[in-house]
Structure formats: structure tokens, C-alpha cells
Design an enzyme around this catalytic site. Sequence first.
Site, PDB file in Angstrom:
ATOM      1  N   ASN A 190       0.784  -1.260   0.017  1.00 41.44           N
ATOM      2  CA  ASN A 190       0.024  -0.144   0.096  1.00 41.44           C
ATOM      3  C   ASN A 190       0.808   1.329   0.048  1.00 41.44           C
ATOM      4  O   ASN A 190       1.480   1.642   0.860  1.00 41.44           O
ATOM      5  CB  ASN A 190      -0.910  -0.252   1.214  1.00 41.44           C
ATOM      6  CG  ASN A 190      -1.718   1.154   1.436  1.00 41.44           C
ATOM      7  OD1 ASN A 190      -1.853   2.069   0.597  1.00 41.44           O
ATOM      8  ND2 ASN A 190      -2.254   1.346   2.669  1.00 41.44           N
ATOM      9  N   LYS A 201       0.159   4.270  -0.407  1.00 46.75           N
ATOM     10  CA  LYS A 201      -0.696   5.510   0.398  1.00 46.75           C
ATOM     11  C   LYS A 201      -0.385   6.623  -0.321  1.00 46.75           C
ATOM     12  O   LYS A 201      -0.266   6.748  -1.706  1.00 46.75           O
ATOM     13  CB  LYS A 201      -0.197   5.522   2.039  1.00 46.75           C
ATOM     14  CG  LYS A 201      -0.211   4.355   2.739  1.00 46.75           C
ATOM     15  CD  LYS A 201       0.102   4.543   4.155  1.00 46.75           C
ATOM     16  CE  LYS A 201       0.148   3.275   4.518  1.00 46.75           C
ATOM     17  NZ  LYS A 201       0.046   3.338   6.182  1.00 46.75           N
ATOM     18  N   HIS A 227      -9.281   0.662   5.122  1.00 47.14           N
ATOM     19  CA  HIS A 227      -8.154   1.029   5.669  1.00 47.14           C
ATOM     20  C   HIS A 227      -8.299   1.847   6.937  1.00 47.14           C
ATOM     21  O   HIS A 227      -8.957   2.511   7.116  1.00 47.14           O
ATOM     22  CB  HIS A 227      -6.965   1.652   5.025  1.00 47.14           C
ATOM     23  CG  HIS A 227      -5.658   1.359   5.354  1.00 47.14           C
ATOM     24  ND1 HIS A 227      -4.998   2.550   6.295  1.00 47.14           N
ATOM     25  CD2 HIS A 227      -4.735   0.683   5.048  1.00 47.14           C
ATOM     26  CE1 HIS A 227      -3.869   2.109   6.516  1.00 47.14           C
ATOM     27  NE2 HIS A 227      -3.493   1.210   5.837  1.00 47.14           N
ATOM     28  N   GLU A 242      -6.750   4.186   8.282  1.00 47.92           N
ATOM     29  CA  GLU A 242      -6.542   5.447   7.759  1.00 47.92           C
ATOM     30  C   GLU A 242      -7.763   6.221   7.276  1.00 47.92           C
ATOM     31  O   GLU A 242      -8.216   7.355   7.480  1.00 47.92           O
ATOM     32  CB  GLU A 242      -5.254   5.795   6.977  1.00 47.92           C
ATOM     33  CG  GLU A 242      -3.992   5.690   7.732  1.00 47.92           C
ATOM     34  CD  GLU A 242      -2.826   5.068   6.893  1.00 47.92           C
ATOM     35  OE1 GLU A 242      -2.969   5.368   5.853  1.00 47.92           O
ATOM     36  OE2 GLU A 242      -1.822   4.611   7.407  1.00 47.92           O
ATOM     37  N   GLU A 291      -5.305  -5.585  10.545  1.00 47.66           N
ATOM     38  CA  GLU A 291      -4.269  -4.547  10.869  1.00 47.66           C
ATOM     39  C   GLU A 291      -4.669  -4.071  12.216  1.00 47.66           C
ATOM     40  O   GLU A 291      -5.192  -2.794  12.022  1.00 47.66           O
ATOM     41  CB  GLU A 291      -4.198  -3.379   9.673  1.00 47.66           C
ATOM     42  CG  GLU A 291      -3.990  -4.014   8.382  1.00 47.66           C
ATOM     43  CD  GLU A 291      -3.276  -2.882   7.324  1.00 47.66           C
ATOM     44  OE1 GLU A 291      -2.133  -3.208   7.000  1.00 47.66           O
ATOM     45  OE2 GLU A 291      -4.271  -2.003   7.259  1.00 47.66           O
ATOM     46  N   GLY A 320       2.464   1.678  10.742  1.00 47.57           N
ATOM     47  CA  GLY A 320       3.596   2.794  10.865  1.00 47.57           C
ATOM     48  C   GLY A 320       4.232   3.331  12.061  1.00 47.57           C
ATOM     49  O   GLY A 320       4.767   4.190  12.056  1.00 47.57           O
ATOM     50  N   SER A 355       3.581  -2.754  10.366  1.00 45.89           N
ATOM     51  CA  SER A 355       5.217  -2.771  10.339  1.00 45.89           C
ATOM     52  C   SER A 355       5.728  -3.895  10.158  1.00 45.89           C
ATOM     53  O   SER A 355       6.703  -4.495  10.505  1.00 45.89           O
ATOM     54  CB  SER A 355       5.499  -2.534  11.617  1.00 45.89           C
ATOM     55  OG  SER A 355       4.857  -1.066  12.142  1.00 45.89           O
TER      56      SER A 355
HETATM   57  C1  PEP Z   1      -0.579  -0.130   6.153  1.00 44.22           C
HETATM   58  O1  PEP Z   1      -0.653   1.031   5.935  1.00 44.22           O
HETATM   59  O2  PEP Z   1      -1.491  -1.023   5.929  1.00 44.22           O
HETATM   60  C2  PEP Z   1       0.553  -0.843   6.825  1.00 44.22           C
HETATM   61  C3  PEP Z   1       0.713  -1.713   7.368  1.00 44.22           C
HETATM   62  O3  PEP Z   1       1.345   0.086   7.070  1.00 44.22           O
HETATM   63  P1  PEP Z   1       3.116   0.067   7.530  1.00 44.22           P
HETATM   64  O4  PEP Z   1       3.570  -1.582   7.097  1.00 44.22           O
HETATM   65  O5  PEP Z   1       3.884   1.114   7.433  1.00 44.22           O
HETATM   66  O6  PEP Z   1       2.842  -0.269   9.139  1.00 44.22           O
END
Ligand code: PEP
Length: 249
Positions: A9, A11, A94, A96, A166, A172, A212
Site C-alpha cells: 500500500n 498510500k 484501511h 486511515e 491490521e 506505521g 510494520s
Molecule cells: C498499512 O498501511 O497498511 C501498513 C501496514 O503500514 P506499515 O507497514 O507501514 O505499518
Amino acid sequence: MRQQIVAGNWKMNNDLAQTESLITELKKIKKTSNAEVMVAPTFTNLFRAFDALRNNDIEVIAQNMHFAENGAYTGEISASMLKSVGVNTVILGHSERRAYFNETDEMLAKKVDAALANNMRVIFCFGEELADRKSGNHENIVESQIKNALFHLEASAFKNIVLAYEPVWAIGTGETASPEQAQDMHAFIRKTLSNKYGKVVADAVSILYGGSVKPNNAQEIFSKPDVDGGLIGGAALNATDFFAIVNAF
Ligand code: PEP
């Protein structure tokens, strides 16, 4: 055997030139695993990315879409518009989108319906916040997110649904759920699906972990029996890191 998937992703990162350059780097690396690979550029770069990856086995997917087919929704993009530029899979829900754009379970249920009606595949994201994990309420939260957005569907719809657990506190932040925490939650998710749709359906749905995931922890997380891959944010912006994760299977 369930399909293993690693989806990047991107973003709101990468302009056109940066997108082209990341794709050039991705194309240089050999895939040694059986995982299906997907990348999600911004809307403005989808068509170029699709074109650049045309004869490659990296699928270009979208980060979001609106539930309406068209009309007075300034700034939005519909399923059929995505399909018209070669996109057949969309990330929905997601954290966000939920946190910054007020996407609710009800709205997400409509988006899921619109994607499926357009023969698209959905990567449906959900996960608890840190306070839910600390209070021990994480399973209830995840169960309600899944039920509210997906449990109106027929069992047959799940052939086009990928789930992405997630935990918000791991996205992040550099803080990953432990492989055991991921496995426990993925097993719980599969049980929740099985209770509603039966074991055959539940056993066939790929459940990705996101939060992460990096080259140094991917292998251990992916080794867990109910973890079928990852949704990758930060590490997906670097071709070497992303493919180290893809090849961690
Ligand atoms: C995400 O945005 O779906 C995500 C898992 O980000 P990150 O890998 O940076 O934690």
C-alpha cells in the site's frame, strides 16, 4: 492450500516519476515465492502503473473507491472507473480511511457491495486500537467490524474477499504484533467466519497481517498457520525491502 498474498500500500506517496522509478526497480527483482504480489499506487498513477506492469505478475490495485456508480460525489472514484484502467482489486476499510475520512462499517458494507457487483476483489481491512488491545476488547472489536461490513454477504462472495487484520497500534509505528498475537487473532477471525459460513468457506479465505511488517520479521509472521500474507505500508516503498518480504514465504 490458501493463496498467499503480499500487497504493498503506497498510500499518498510517489508522484508519477517516482512511481515509474519504483516500478522499474520492482521489475528487476526475481520472485522466488508463490505469493501473489500486488501494489496500490495513488489514483493518479494507476493507469501508468497498470501499463508499466502489463506483462508482469505484479497486480495493480486501488487504495479506496466510492460506493456509488457515478454522480455528484466530487473528488471520488467508482468501481467501474477503476476497472476501466485495469484495476480489479481494491483495498477497503484501511484504518486511515476509517480514522481520517470517517468511514463507518455501514459505508464500508456499501463499498464492498459495489466492488463485488463490479466483479472486483476486495482486500477488507480492520483492526483494533491500542486501547482495545489493552482493555482486552480486541476480539470483540474485530468481530463487530467483520460482521457489520461483511456478514450480509452470501458465502459465495467470499471467493472475492481477502481479509487484512491490521491492528491500528502497529501501523506505521514500528511496533509489530508478535507472531503469536497475529496467529491468535487470525485463528479467531477464521473461527468467526466458520461460525457463520462453515469451515470450507473459512478455510479458503486468505487473511493477511498488516502493521510494520519488515524484511526482518516477515518470515516469522508468515510462518504462522493462519497468516496468509501481508499488507505492507512503509516497507513497500522500497523495492528491495518489498521483495524481501514477498520472498519471505
Ligand atoms: C498499512 O498501511 O497498511 C501498513 C501496514 O503500514 P506499515 O507497514 O507501514 O505499518
